[in-house]
Design an enzyme around this catalytic site. Structure first.
Site: not given
Length: 337
Positions: A150, A293, A152, A190, A248-249, A38, A100, A122
């Protein structure tokens, strides 16, 4: 939400699969588009690469720059040193903050150690941080839908620790209490499953009828786009392979979405070597996608491995076209001529 997002799932499915539902009766691969990097991940990875070019090794990075083993290993070989805490960085050194995001206390710790910081957060995560700060100033209770622990979520909650409660899943709603039910808003990580998030919000709204929505969608465009593409192809697939790392969520969510959308089986792999040939028993159609990612070289490796097993017809399933690009952090932007 950027215009590339198509959340009309039934229509997206018909459009996407209209080009692949022809006379192919043998083994085939349905390849989700969009997939992979992304805009935020692309920006973060390039940030570390540019920092290495500009300053030379070592460049310190707090936490994995993105959640992908291959990317982290590649950058480490180029001279990046990944650390868990700011106090592991030598005083005065350069440190990059991961995509994150980090809490304000991390910036304070870096300043106390005279670190030169480059923030690769991001911009869509920064947006959620700003929302948290804004509603905390207005003394709202903020219900942050996300996975406890997490990076983030830790960073966003750190913007307003006295106002934020993390709601990890729909079942956690029962434990939520607020000071004033007329001053409560939900925000989100996100990279969540859209469907699970909406179920959590539905339950929150049952409990708090005046619950406010975020000013704009918090689940990022790329997370949504990749889930839409998987939903479009999964009903046609006996097997879906998601390329991505376990931490990786958004990649893990793609496995869940594939199973929920009708795939008979779905597996997460870092590399082609992680594929178990037994997965192919009785399988005609394999769906392939990758998390936000994941570099395309890893997807190509999976496609090559599938071709070795007779899945050499690859048909794209396109539900959106992504063109968004984020500017690099000012510290490593090329100098104007």
């Amino acid at each position: 939400m950027p215009p590339t997002v198509n959340m009309g799932i039934p229509g997206a499915s018909r459009t996407a699969l209209g080009s692949v539902a022809g006379d192919v009766t043998g083994k085939r691969v349905l390849l989700a588009e969009p997939r992979g990097y992304c805009a935020g991940v692309d920006r973060a990875v390039e940030t570390v690469e540019r920092a290495l070019e500009k300053h030379g090794a070592p460049i310190y990075v707090r936490h994995e720059i993105v959640h992908n083993r291959y990317v982290v290993d590649t950058l480490a070989k180029a001279g990046a040193i990944f650390v868990e805490q700011t106090d592991e960085v030598p005083e005065g050194a350069i440190v990059v903050f991961s995509a994150h995001g980090v809490a304000p206390t991390v910036h304070e710790e870096a300043a106390a150690r005279h670190l030169r910081t480059i923030d690769a957060t991001c911009p869509l995560v920064t947006k959620v941080h700003n929302e948290a700060k804004r509603f905390a100033r207005d003394d709202y209770d903020i219900l942050l839908v996300g996975h406890e622990g997490h990076e983030e979520v830790v960073g966003t909650a750190g913007e307003a620790p006295d106002h934020v409660q993390v709601v990890d899943n729909p079942d956690a709603v029962d434990k939520v209490t607020v000071r004033d039910p007329n001053k409560v808003i939900w925000l989100s990580q996100t990279t969540l499953s859209v469907d699970e998030t909406m179920e959590t919000v539905r339950r929150l709204r049952e409990k708090f009828p005046t619950l406010q929505d975020p000013p704009s969608d918090d689940i990022c465009y790329a997370t949504q786009n990749r889930q839409v593409a998987v939903k479009a192809m999964a009903p046609e697939c006996e097997l879906v392979i998601v390329v991505g790392s376990k931490n990786s969520s958004n990649s893990v969510r793609l496995v869940e979405v594939a199973l929920g959308a009708g795939a008979s089986a779905a597996h997460l792999v870092d590399y082609a070597d992680d594929i178990d040939p037994a997965w192919f028993d009785g399988v005609t159609t394999v769906g392939v996608t990758s998390g936000a990612s994941v570099p395309e070289i890893l997807v190509r490796g999976v496609l090559d491995r599938l071709a070795e097993h007779g899945y050499d017809v690859v048909q794209p399933v396109t539900t959106a076209n992504e063109t968004l690009v984020f500017a690099l952090p000012r510290e490593i932007r090329p100098a104007r001529q």
